[in-house]
Design an enzyme around this catalytic site. Structure first.
Site, PDB file in Angstrom:
ATOM      1  CB  SER A  29      -8.601   0.965  11.780  1.00 22.83           C
ATOM      2  OG  SER A  29      -9.545   2.000  12.001  1.00 22.83           O
ATOM      3  CG  ASP A  53      -5.259  -6.399  -5.778  1.00 25.42           C
ATOM      4  OD1 ASP A  53      -5.379  -6.228  -4.533  1.00 25.42           O
ATOM      5  OD2 ASP A  53      -6.227  -6.388  -6.557  1.00 25.42           O
ATOM      6  CE1 TYR A  75     -10.492   0.010   7.187  1.00 26.35           C
ATOM      7  CE2 TYR A  75     -11.520   0.909   9.162  1.00 26.35           C
ATOM      8  CZ  TYR A  75     -10.418   0.789   8.332  1.00 26.35           C
ATOM      9  OH  TYR A  75      -9.258   1.443   8.647  1.00 26.35           O
ATOM     10  N   GLY A  79       0.803  -1.215   0.000  1.00 24.61           N
ATOM     11  CA  GLY A  79       0.000   0.000   0.000  1.00 24.61           C
ATOM     12  C   GLY A  79       0.832   1.259   0.000  1.00 24.61           C
ATOM     13  CE  LYS A  89      -7.598  -1.849   8.299  1.00 22.88           C
ATOM     14  NZ  LYS A  89      -6.172  -1.948   7.905  1.00 22.88           N
TER      15      LYS A  89
END
Length: 270
Positions: A142, A62, A155, A12, A159
């Protein structure tokens, strides 16, 4: 320098926090492998690092595809003979609630935010163990892994899984001297957040409008800074973080579990 001649792969890393981490690692002497989906941006990041005198190259991958996730590590090892550090910074924050998330969206979140890190870690740790060499991994997680907002249900699920994976891998490989830690990142002024908040539109061409509004809504009067986070990631990758492993640090100005009052509020009697 903290990472002198260490081979560090950053997923990333074509923009935002990942690119900031790549820059910080390069400044500390690392041989940096920039990885991501966008070849044009990735090559530009790597070229910028080389222009500053660092050793850097780009590997397109990816991480949603396990084969590509593992291949990013394989290409790193093929080029440098080893991998010493891994930062899983690739991520997706596509919106979805418990009620409107489709199976496809859920699977996409798991693929990028959980499965990808799993298989990059698998390949990196395999190399470290095969050489009997120590290593360090940092997972960008996160603050939402504690529960998060209602519009980030898939999400949060992915996470939160990465928190568990971080601790499990740290426990499993502590005797191999492979340290695995994570950062629960809070609200940060990244490239992706600029786009999400509408920067570049006619109403907010340079992003200053949303940044000012956001800054006024948080205790410290500003959002998190990419370079500050990158410095902490470098510390965790380096020997200066000592024996720390299995730690997931809340990097935010929100205190999880606190029942705070806004300025001027009057506490309720109990």
């Amino acid at each position: 320098m903290l990472l002198q001649d260490r081979v560090v792969l950053v997923t990333g890393a074509t923009q935002g926090l990942g690119a900031g981490i790549a820059r910080a690692a390069a400044r500390e002497g690392a041989l940096v492998v920039v990885s991501g989906r966008d070849a044009e941006r990735g090559e530009a990041v790597a070229a910028g690092l080389r222009a500053d005198g660092a050793s850097a190259h780009f590997v397109r991958a990816d991480v949603a595809d396990p084969a590509q996730a593992r291949d990013a590590v394989a290409q790193t090892v093929a080029r440098h003979g080893r991998i010493d550090g891994l930062v899983n910074a690739a991520g997706s924050t596509a919106r979805g609630t418990l009620l409107d998330t489709t199976p496809e969206l859920f699977d996409a979140h798991v693929a990028v935010n959980l499965r990808g890190p799993f298989f990059t870690m698998q390949a990196a740790v395999a190399d470290m163990v095969s050489r009997g060499a120590p290593g360090s991994i940092v997972n960008i997680i996160s603050i939402d892994s504690h529960g998060g907002q209602s519009f980030l249900s898939p999400y949060v699920a992915a996470k939160a899984g990465l928190v568990g994976l971080t601790k499990n891998a740290a426990h499993a490989h502590r005797w191999d001297r492979v340290r695995v830690n994570g950062l629960n990142i809070g609200w940060t002024a990244t490239d992706g957040e600029h786009r999400t908040q509408g920067a570049g539109t006619a109403d907010d061409p340079d992003g200053s409008v949303w940044l000012e509004r956001a800054a006024s809504s948080v205790p410290m009067g500003r959002l998190g800074d990419v370079d500050e986070i990158a410095d902490l990631v470098v510390l965790l990758l380096s020997d200066r973080s000592g024996v720390v492993t299995g730690s997931v640090i809340d990097w935010d100005q929100t205190v999880v579990g606190g029942l705070g009052l806004a300025p001027g509020d009057v506490p309720r009697s109990t």
